[in-house]
Structures are given as structure tokens and as C-alpha cells.
Design a protein around this motif. Structure first.
Motif, PDB file in Angstrom:
ATOM      1  N   LEU A 225       0.838  -1.199   0.000  1.00 37.33           N
ATOM      2  CA  LEU A 225       0.000   0.000   0.000  1.00 37.33           C
ATOM      3  C   LEU A 225       0.877   1.254   0.000  1.00 37.33           C
ATOM      4  O   LEU A 225       0.616   2.213  -0.743  1.00 37.33           O
ATOM      5  N   ARG A 226       1.915   1.252   0.814  1.00 33.68           N
ATOM      6  CA  ARG A 226       2.823   2.396   0.878  1.00 33.68           C
ATOM      7  C   ARG A 226       3.508   2.631  -0.460  1.00 33.68           C
ATOM      8  O   ARG A 226       3.663   3.781  -0.902  1.00 33.68           O
ATOM      9  N   SER A 227       3.915   1.559  -1.130  1.00 37.23           N
ATOM     10  CA  SER A 227       4.578   1.686  -2.421  1.00 37.23           C
ATOM     11  C   SER A 227       3.627   2.264  -3.476  1.00 37.23           C
ATOM     12  O   SER A 227       4.000   3.142  -4.267  1.00 37.23           O
ATOM     13  N   LEU A 228       2.385   1.809  -3.491  1.00 44.18           N
ATOM     14  CA  LEU A 228       1.390   2.327  -4.434  1.00 44.18           C
ATOM     15  C   LEU A 228       1.041   3.782  -4.130  1.00 44.18           C
ATOM     16  O   LEU A 228       0.857   4.602  -5.043  1.00 44.18           O
ATOM     17  N   TYR A 229       0.951   4.102  -2.864  1.00 42.50           N
ATOM     18  CA  TYR A 229       0.649   5.459  -2.407  1.00 42.50           C
ATOM     19  C   TYR A 229       1.744   6.423  -2.868  1.00 42.50           C
ATOM     20  O   TYR A 229       1.474   7.541  -3.320  1.00 42.50           O
ATOM     21  N   CYS A 252      -5.858   1.668  -4.511  1.00 41.86           N
ATOM     22  CA  CYS A 252      -4.680   1.334  -3.696  1.00 41.86           C
ATOM     23  C   CYS A 252      -4.979   0.163  -2.760  1.00 41.86           C
ATOM     24  O   CYS A 252      -4.199  -0.796  -2.660  1.00 41.86           O
ATOM     25  N   LEU A 253      -6.114   0.228  -2.094  1.00 41.17           N
ATOM     26  CA  LEU A 253      -6.468  -0.810  -1.114  1.00 41.17           C
ATOM     27  C   LEU A 253      -6.743  -2.150  -1.795  1.00 41.17           C
ATOM     28  O   LEU A 253      -6.324  -3.203  -1.301  1.00 41.17           O
ATOM     29  N   LYS A 254      -7.421  -2.113  -2.920  1.00 41.07           N
ATOM     30  CA  LYS A 254      -7.755  -3.353  -3.631  1.00 41.07           C
ATOM     31  C   LYS A 254      -6.490  -4.076  -4.102  1.00 41.07           C
ATOM     32  O   LYS A 254      -6.343  -5.289  -3.935  1.00 41.07           O
ATOM     33  N   LEU A 255      -5.568  -3.313  -4.675  1.00 41.17           N
ATOM     34  CA  LEU A 255      -4.329  -3.916  -5.162  1.00 41.17           C
ATOM     35  C   LEU A 255      -3.458  -4.408  -4.009  1.00 41.17           C
ATOM     36  O   LEU A 255      -2.791  -5.442  -4.127  1.00 41.17           O
ATOM     37  N   ALA A 256      -3.469  -3.684  -2.888  1.00 43.83           N
ATOM     38  CA  ALA A 256      -2.689  -4.117  -1.722  1.00 43.83           C
ATOM     39  C   ALA A 256      -3.246  -5.417  -1.148  1.00 43.83           C
ATOM     40  O   ALA A 256      -2.493  -6.255  -0.640  1.00 43.83           O
ATOM     41  N   ARG A 257      -4.554  -5.605  -1.249  1.00 42.80           N
ATOM     42  CA  ARG A 257      -5.160  -6.839  -0.723  1.00 42.80           C
ATOM     43  C   ARG A 257      -4.899  -8.027  -1.662  1.00 42.80           C
ATOM     44  O   ARG A 257      -4.600  -9.127  -1.207  1.00 42.80           O
ATOM     45  N   GLU A 258      -5.031  -7.784  -2.956  1.00 45.61           N
ATOM     46  CA  GLU A 258      -4.971  -8.901  -3.904  1.00 45.61           C
ATOM     47  C   GLU A 258      -3.562  -9.194  -4.427  1.00 45.61           C
ATOM     48  O   GLU A 258      -3.309 -10.294  -4.936  1.00 45.61           O
ATOM     49  N   LEU A 259      -2.666  -8.209  -4.360  1.00 49.58           N
ATOM     50  CA  LEU A 259      -1.256  -8.391  -4.720  1.00 49.58           C
ATOM     51  C   LEU A 259      -1.061  -9.038  -6.099  1.00 49.58           C
ATOM     52  O   LEU A 259      -0.392 -10.071  -6.229  1.00 49.58           O
ATOM     53  N   PRO A 260      -1.597  -8.441  -7.156  1.00 51.00           N
ATOM     54  CA  PRO A 260      -1.348  -8.988  -8.503  1.00 51.00           C
ATOM     55  C   PRO A 260       0.139  -8.826  -8.873  1.00 51.00           C
ATOM     56  O   PRO A 260       0.791  -7.858  -8.459  1.00 51.00           O
ATOM     57  N   THR A 261       0.652  -9.756  -9.646  1.00 49.86           N
ATOM     58  CA  THR A 261       2.081  -9.726  -9.989  1.00 49.86           C
ATOM     59  C   THR A 261       2.347  -9.663 -11.487  1.00 49.86           C
ATOM     60  O   THR A 261       3.503  -9.551 -11.895  1.00 49.86           O
ATOM     61  N   ASP A 262       1.306  -9.762 -12.310  1.00 48.19           N
ATOM     62  CA  ASP A 262       1.499  -9.659 -13.752  1.00 48.19           C
ATOM     63  C   ASP A 262       0.280  -8.990 -14.376  1.00 48.19           C
ATOM     64  O   ASP A 262      -0.692  -8.666 -13.688  1.00 48.19           O
ATOM     65  N   LYS A 268      -7.417  -8.808 -13.744  1.00 48.08           N
ATOM     66  CA  LYS A 268      -8.449  -9.489 -12.968  1.00 48.08           C
ATOM     67  C   LYS A 268      -8.806  -8.706 -11.714  1.00 48.08           C
ATOM     68  O   LYS A 268      -9.984  -8.623 -11.326  1.00 48.08           O
ATOM     69  N   ALA A 269      -7.785  -8.127 -11.071  1.00 44.60           N
ATOM     70  CA  ALA A 269      -8.029  -7.374  -9.834  1.00 44.60           C
ATOM     71  C   ALA A 269      -8.810  -6.090 -10.098  1.00 44.60           C
ATOM     72  O   ALA A 269      -9.735  -5.745  -9.343  1.00 44.60           O
ATOM     73  N   LEU A 270      -8.473  -5.385 -11.176  1.00 46.86           N
ATOM     74  CA  LEU A 270      -9.087  -4.086 -11.455  1.00 46.86           C
ATOM     75  C   LEU A 270     -10.328  -4.183 -12.332  1.00 46.86           C
ATOM     76  O   LEU A 270     -11.200  -3.315 -12.274  1.00 46.86           O
ATOM     77  N   GLY A 271     -10.401  -5.209 -13.138  1.00 48.30           N
ATOM     78  CA  GLY A 271     -11.491  -5.325 -14.091  1.00 48.30           C
ATOM     79  C   GLY A 271     -11.014  -5.006 -15.498  1.00 48.30           C
ATOM     80  O   GLY A 271     -10.052  -4.247 -15.700  1.00 48.30           O
ATOM     81  N   GLY A 291       6.908  -3.126  -3.273  1.00 53.14           N
ATOM     82  CA  GLY A 291       6.269  -3.306  -1.966  1.00 53.14           C
ATOM     83  C   GLY A 291       6.390  -4.727  -1.455  1.00 53.14           C
ATOM     84  O   GLY A 291       6.610  -4.942  -0.260  1.00 53.14           O
ATOM     85  N   ILE A 292       6.263  -5.712  -2.354  1.00 55.41           N
ATOM     86  CA  ILE A 292       6.374  -7.125  -1.953  1.00 55.41           C
ATOM     87  C   ILE A 292       7.783  -7.431  -1.457  1.00 55.41           C
ATOM     88  O   ILE A 292       7.978  -8.177  -0.494  1.00 55.41           O
ATOM     89  N   ALA A 293       8.794  -6.831  -2.101  1.00 54.32           N
ATOM     90  CA  ALA A 293      10.191  -7.085  -1.727  1.00 54.32           C
ATOM     91  C   ALA A 293      10.641  -6.263  -0.516  1.00 54.32           C
ATOM     92  O   ALA A 293      11.711  -6.525   0.047  1.00 54.32           O
ATOM     93  N   ASP A 294       9.823  -5.306  -0.124  1.00 56.67           N
ATOM     94  CA  ASP A 294      10.199  -4.405   0.977  1.00 56.67           C
ATOM     95  C   ASP A 294      10.237  -5.166   2.306  1.00 56.67           C
ATOM     96  O   ASP A 294       9.298  -5.892   2.642  1.00 56.67           O
ATOM     97  N   THR A 295      11.311  -5.007   3.063  1.00 58.52           N
ATOM     98  CA  THR A 295      11.430  -5.664   4.381  1.00 58.52           C
ATOM     99  C   THR A 295      11.479  -4.649   5.514  1.00 58.52           C
ATOM    100  O   THR A 295      11.688  -5.028   6.673  1.00 58.52           O
ATOM    101  N   SER A 296      11.299  -3.382   5.197  1.00 58.34           N
ATOM    102  CA  SER A 296      11.318  -2.349   6.242  1.00 58.34           C
ATOM    103  C   SER A 296      10.032  -2.415   7.066  1.00 58.34           C
ATOM    104  O   SER A 296       9.045  -3.039   6.646  1.00 58.34           O
TER     105      SER A 296
END
Length: 449
Positions: A225-229, A252-262, A268-271, A291-296
Motif C-alpha cells: 500500500l505504501r509503495s502504491l501510495y 490502492c487498497l484493492k491492489l494491496a489486498r490482492e497483490l497482482p504480480t502480472d 483481474k483485480a481491477l477489471g 512493496g512485496i520485496a520491501d522488508t522495512s
């Protein structure tokens, strides 16, 4: 009976010499109507794009800050205590001019607050102008992009009417307020408005936690979410648009929940055909991977210390019955005085009273944002209302009204269950079933209210 105002036209102020003439023309006025137009719906950082000024006599002045590099000649007018600056909804105008031009304000009058204090049911400028002057204002350019230039004649006509009626409107409302004994209250409110400051702050990626719904996300989702924001803000800054006009918090919230990668999972997530996927798909996928790779550490809510904390306890569910009682008391006062809730006591103050449960008027002073006029008019009455509720409240250990109702329902259920048992036993006897085969009795445990 409606009032007809003389119309002296307007002057569009676009250079230093015209500004100086405007200041000279307004300096002799005891009252100046003030309004502003901004570009908050069209720019990354909003700015004040017009200042409209109307004295007791003479034309309406429309000052263009985008064409003038120095507005300091206006500052003495704003800070002069001998000149009343009249606004309709002063808060935004004052903080905008403080932020952009460094103006300070002394002696103001807010026609919207005055109309509310008097008891006008409709207190917008449109309604007040129609009520007192019989004029219907054009709302066409309420959401106009005031940063665009050049301004057409119709834009300038629209803008100047926002200050045109204010000096006369102030006199009319002030007379009503004095007749109803509301000026002491209004003067306190006007004094507080003069001290208002801009509270905006620079972009902080961790502010994404303030989105409604963000608190339900897991740590790994919060990092995304932070990365998208952050991506959205960078696009908004580049395009000079408000971030919400790039895409909404819901995306932002929808993508953070579903975490699409391609691309497929993003679609599919957005329509199918969603504009975010079409316009920003690659950037969004990159932000998701970041955001997925972030470890902070993920963003966490920042607890802001409440004013009055330590003296006024926080509101809890146990305080809700008293709050309901206080709201009824407040609503009765509203009817008697013919004003809105904010002109008696608002809900936030009532919550503090419910949590505090005062036994003396002096205990109300630490409540955040309570005014002196509210303490003077209602402190004793609030203490009496709390005491009346305590007198009616069930004694310790005695069930409340809702508790008694739950017990009655349980007794009825139990009785119904016993009758069912008796009925079942009779059937069993007639059918010669052995006792061991009798059906289990119904569950007569507690029933939720």
C-alpha cells in the motif's frame, strides 16, 4: 421585503498600480467583504487564485495573485483592527491567504456563523442572498479551474458577486444577532477564526495508514500500500493534479489486498479495461513488486495525544447510554432556541461530557474545544442533565431496561421449551416409545438480545 444594492461594477486588478489604487479605495471603508477562489480540485498543491474585495462604497475589486508578484499592499487592510473583514465561511479563506501571502487577520465577521447562531435554517451564501436581496446567484462556476487564464467576463462576474453582498449582509445579520443576544458568542468564534493556521503537511509515504480500511491489512499488504501510495503521489506531482484525480484510495487498497504480480492478475483485480491498468500498468506492477520485496517496518498509526488527555477520560461503549441522554437534552435545547447543534453543544463535546460524568460545572473546562460561551450558557445545565441520568440509571447490580427485556425473553423461551417437553412426553406415551428413545429437550440457554 428585499433590499436592493447599488452596483458600481468591478475592477479586475492585474498590475501593481491597479492594486495600489484598490488599496486606497478600500482604506476608507469600515467594512470590507472578502472572498477567495482556489484550484484545489485541479492542482497538486492548491493555491489562492483570486481575492475578491468589496467596500461599503465603490466597485468590487478582483485581485489576481497569479498575475501579481507582490500582494503585500493588501496586508495592512487585513490586519487593521478598525476595518471589519467579512467572510462567508471564513476558515478556508483565512488559512489559504495566511499560507500563500503571509497575511494576518484582526477583526473579522463570518456571515455563515452569524446566520447559524441566529437560527437561519439555510445559511449558505446562495440562500442568504436570495432571502435578503431577492437575487439568485449563479452556481455554474463553483468547481471552475480558477488557475486557468485568461478569465472570461462571465468568470469575473461570478467571482465578484461572492464578496459584493457581504458588507450589507454583515450589518443585517449583526442586528439580528444583537437582538437575540448572540454577539458575545459570535465574537469568541470570530476571535478563534483569526488564529486559524494552515495544517497541511508535506507528503509522507507512511500517511497511507490513514486511508479508511488500511488498518485491516496485514504487514506485507501495508508495505505494498505504501509503495502504491508513493507512486500515485509522484504521478500527481508530475501531472500537477490532486492525487485523488490520479486514482482513488479504493484502487490502492484493492491492489494491496490482492497483490497482482502480472498483467493478467492486474486486469483481474481491477477489471477489464480499467484506466489504471491501461495508463499506468507497468508502473503499478513495478510498485507492487517493490512493496512485496520491501522488508522495512510497515506503516503504523500515529497516536495523537488528545487535548485534555489525563483529565478527560476517553469515550467508551459504557458511556453510550449517557451520550444518548445528553443528545436528547441538546436536541431539546436546539428546538427551544431555534438553532443547530453546533450552536449549542456538538457531539464531540457531548462524548467528553459523557466520559467525564461531571458533578460540578468547573470540571467541564478541560474538555477539548469547549467554548467560554458554552460553559457560561450550558455548563450547569449539562451537570444537571448528567445528574438526572444518574438518578434514572439502574442501581449497581440491577439489570438495565435492555437487560430486563433479555431476561423476560429468556423466561418466555424457557416456558415454551417446557411446554414442548410436556407435549413430546404425551406423544411418546401414546405411541408407546420407551423413555430412552425420547427426543432431547430443546436448548433453553441464554438468548442473545
Amino acid at each position: 421585503m428585499t433590499i436592493e444594492l447599488a452596483d458600481h461594477g468591478y475592477v479586475y486588478v492585474t498590475d501593481a498600480s491597479a492594486l495600489q489604487r484598490a488599496v486606497e479605495g478600500l482604506s476608507s471603508s469600515r467594512i470590507i467583504g472578502v472572498d477567495t477562489e482556489s484550484d484545489s480540485f485541479f492542482s497538486y498543491k492548491e493555491s489562492c487564485c483570486l481575492i475578491q474585495l468589496t467596500g461599503e462604497e465603490g466597485p468590487d475589486y478582483i485581485v489576481d495573485p497569479l498575475l501579481l508578484h507582490d500582494l503585500s499592499p493588501l496586508a495592512p487592510l487585513m490586519s487593521d483592527p478598525r476595518i471589519v473583514k467579512v467572510f462567508q465561511g471564513a476558515d478556508f479563506d483565512i488559512v489559504s491567504m495566511k499560507r500563500d501571502f503571509g497575511f494576518q487577520f484582526e477583526t473579522i465577521f463570518d456571515t455563515m456563523l452569524a446566520a447559524q447562531a441566529i437560527g437561519h435554517e439555510r445559511f449558505g451564501l446562495f440562500d442568504l442572498v436570495q432571502h435578503f436581496f431577492g437575487v439568485t446567484l449563479n452556481k455554474k462556476y463553483q468547481r471552475h479551474d480558477w488557475s486557468s487564464r485568461p478569465l472570461r467576463e462571465e468568470h469575473l462576474e461570478y467571482a465578484r458577486l461572492d464578496s459584493h453582498f457581504l458588507p450589507t449582509l454583515k450589518n443585517l445579520l449583526e442586528a439580528e444577532a444583537q437582538a437575540k443576544g448572540r454577539m458575545e458568542m459570535l465574537n469568541e468564534e470570530f476571535g478563534l477564526l483569526e488564529t486559524r493556521e494552515w495544517t497541511g503537511r508535506d507528503f509522507n509515504p507512511n500517511d497511507c495508514i490513514r486511508m479508511k480500511g488500511a488498518s485491516s491489512l496485514q504487514p506485507e499488504q501495508l508495505r505494498v500500500l505504501r509503495s502504491l501510495y508513493t507512486l500515485r503521489d509522484s504521478i500527481a506531482k508530475q501531472k500537477n493534479r490532486p492525487p485523488f484525480k490520479v486514482w482513488g484510495n479504493d484502487v490502492c487498497l484493492k491492489l494491496a489486498r490482492e497483490l497482482p504480480t502480472d498483467r493478467d492478475s492486474l486486469k483481474k483485480a481491477l477489471g477489464e479495461g480499467h484506466f489504471v491498468g491501461r495508463r499506468y500498468g507497468n508502473d503499478v506492477l513495478e510498485a507492487l513488486q517493490t512493496g512485496i520485496a520491501d522488508t522495512s517496518p510497515p506503516p503504523v498509526p500515529v497516536k495523537v495525544k488528545r487535548k485534555g488527555a489525563g483529565v478527560v477520560p476517553p469515550f467508551s461503549r459504557d458511556d453510550e447510554p449517557l451520550l444518548s441522554h445528553l443528545k436528547k437534552w441538546r436536541n431539546k435545547r436546539m428546538e427551544e432556541e431555534g438553532v443547530g447543534a453546533g450552536m449549542v453543544v456538538n457531539n464531540n463535546i457531548l462524548k467528553s461530557v459523557a466520559a467525564l460524568r461531571p458533578t460540578a460545572a468547573s470540571q467541564l473546562s478541560p474538555i477539548p474545544d469547549i467554548r467560554n460561551w458554552q460553559l457560561e450558557a450550558y455548563a450547569d445545565l449539562l451537570v444537571e442533565a448528567v445528574a438526572a441520568w444518574k438518578d434514572k440509571k439502574p442501581a449497581e447490580g440491577e439489570p438495565s431496561g435492555s437487560g430486563r427485556r433479555r431476561r423476560r425473553r429468556r423466561r418466555k423461551k424457557t416456558k415454551a421449551g417446557l411446554e414442548a417437553d410436556t407435549e413430546d412426553s404425551s406423544i411418546q406415551s401414546v405411541s408407546n416409545n420407551p423413555p430412552s428413545e425420547a427426543p432431547e429437550p430443546p436448548d433453553n440457554g441464554p438468548v442473545d438480545a
